[in-house]
Design a protein around this motif. Structure first.
Motif, PDB file in Angstrom:
ATOM      1  N   GLU B  45       0.815  -1.220   0.000  1.00 23.51           N
ATOM      2  CA  GLU B  45       0.000   0.000   0.000  1.00 23.51           C
ATOM      3  C   GLU B  45       0.848   1.270   0.000  1.00 23.51           C
ATOM      4  OE1 GLU B  45      -3.037   0.321  -0.575  1.00 23.51           O
ATOM      5  OE2 GLU B  45      -3.864  -1.676  -0.252  1.00 23.51           O
ATOM      6  N   ASP B  46       2.066   1.173   0.531  1.00 21.86           N
ATOM      7  CA  ASP B  46       2.834   2.395   0.785  1.00 21.86           C
ATOM      8  C   ASP B  46       4.012   2.598  -0.147  1.00 21.86           C
ATOM      9  OD1 ASP B  46       1.177   2.979   2.952  1.00 21.86           O
ATOM     10  OD2 ASP B  46       2.363   1.682   4.271  1.00 21.86           O
ATOM     11  N   THR B  47       4.226   1.682  -1.093  1.00 19.94           N
ATOM     12  CA  THR B  47       5.427   1.839  -1.914  1.00 19.94           C
ATOM     13  C   THR B  47       5.293   1.170  -3.265  1.00 19.94           C
ATOM     14  OG1 THR B  47       7.831   1.503  -2.019  1.00 19.94           O
ATOM     15  CG2 THR B  47       6.555  -0.238  -0.964  1.00 19.94           C
ATOM     16  N   ASP B  48       5.962   1.787  -4.239  1.00 19.82           N
ATOM     17  CA  ASP B  48       6.220   1.128  -5.517  1.00 19.82           C
ATOM     18  C   ASP B  48       7.245   0.009  -5.287  1.00 19.82           C
ATOM     19  OD1 ASP B  48       4.740   3.289  -6.479  1.00 19.82           O
ATOM     20  OD2 ASP B  48       6.484   4.322  -7.324  1.00 19.82           O
ATOM     21  N   GLU B  49       7.334  -0.909  -6.253  1.00 18.03           N
ATOM     22  CA  GLU B  49       8.291  -2.021  -6.150  1.00 18.03           C
ATOM     23  C   GLU B  49       8.855  -2.276  -7.548  1.00 18.03           C
ATOM     24  OE1 GLU B  49       6.598  -5.945  -5.244  1.00 18.03           O
ATOM     25  OE2 GLU B  49       8.290  -6.240  -3.861  1.00 18.03           O
ATOM     26  N   LEU B  50      10.189  -2.234  -7.646  1.00 16.08           N
ATOM     27  CA  LEU B  50      10.841  -2.437  -8.941  1.00 16.08           C
ATOM     28  C   LEU B  50      11.302  -3.881  -9.101  1.00 16.08           C
ATOM     29  CD1 LEU B  50      13.317  -0.164 -10.784  1.00 16.08           C
ATOM     30  CD2 LEU B  50      13.920  -2.560 -10.437  1.00 16.08           C
ATOM     31  N   PHE B  51      10.952  -4.484 -10.234  1.00 20.81           N
ATOM     32  CA  PHE B  51      11.435  -5.807 -10.638  1.00 20.81           C
ATOM     33  C   PHE B  51      12.332  -5.648 -11.860  1.00 20.81           C
ATOM     34  CE2 PHE B  51       8.651  -8.912  -8.414  1.00 20.81           C
ATOM     35  CZ  PHE B  51       7.697  -8.068  -7.885  1.00 20.81           C
TER      36      PHE B  51
END
Lengths: 121, 121
Positions: B45-51
């Motif tokens: 809910e609180d952050t983007d996530e990079l793959f």
């Protein structure tokens, strides 16, 4: 929410020392840059800076010793640590740092690049 | 200030769905992870996530369509967007997100991994 293909993005530009934003991660930016020759000694007082080499061989000169990176190798320059990248031939790299960081840090000068979002989908 | 060789670090573990911190960038962490099969649907809910996929082929299922990544391709899952990675065979990937983000987000369950800094120099 586009997929970023690093090689495809790198094929779209040829200028050196001018990082291109290709993705955003919260208040951070993912940039691609081409490097050739020696940059300028500079410091980012307020942030670490991540270098991930994609192609070529990059030396990051530090006042207490050099670090050399090849493809698939990354290094984080800690905040406040003076550094000067030097590329032996053409180098392509990914940079990750907070949005708004200027490439020449505290040094300024003619290699200072404007924020370039032309490759951001 | 060590150099991180991604391939060397990946050779040091074989477990799946258990991200290993390999570098820190301010209050963010750079992690390597091996993936196989389907994960769980979850949201940060609180952050983007990079793959960023290093090896193999990874599909990130989203409620409004899938994204598929091969080597050298990256994707940022925006904060609040439900997603479920599914790896067709063995996949190696880099994750970048703020320190403290739990792999299963709001979903919890048996695939929830403890923060693993065993590969952090």
């Amino acid at each position: 929410m586009p997929v970023v293909d690093i090689a495809d993005k790198l094929a779209l530009f040829s200028d050196h020392w001018s990082p291109k934003v290709v993705a955003r991660l919260n208040d951070y930016e993912i940039k691609l840059v081409k490097l050739k020759g020696e940059f300028v000694w500079h410091t980012h007082e307020d942030t670490d800076e991540l270098f991930l080499v994609i192609d070529g061989r990059l030396t990051i000169q530090l006042r207490d010793g050099d670090v050399t990176l090849g493809p698939g190798q990354l290094f984080v320059v800690p905040r406040g640590v003076e550094h000067c990248p030097i590329a032996d031939g053409d180098v392509s790299a990914m940079l990750i740092e907070p949005a708004g960081v200027v490439n020449t840090g505290d040094a300024g000068g003619e290699l200072t690049a404007a924020r370039d979002t032309s490759l951001l989908d």
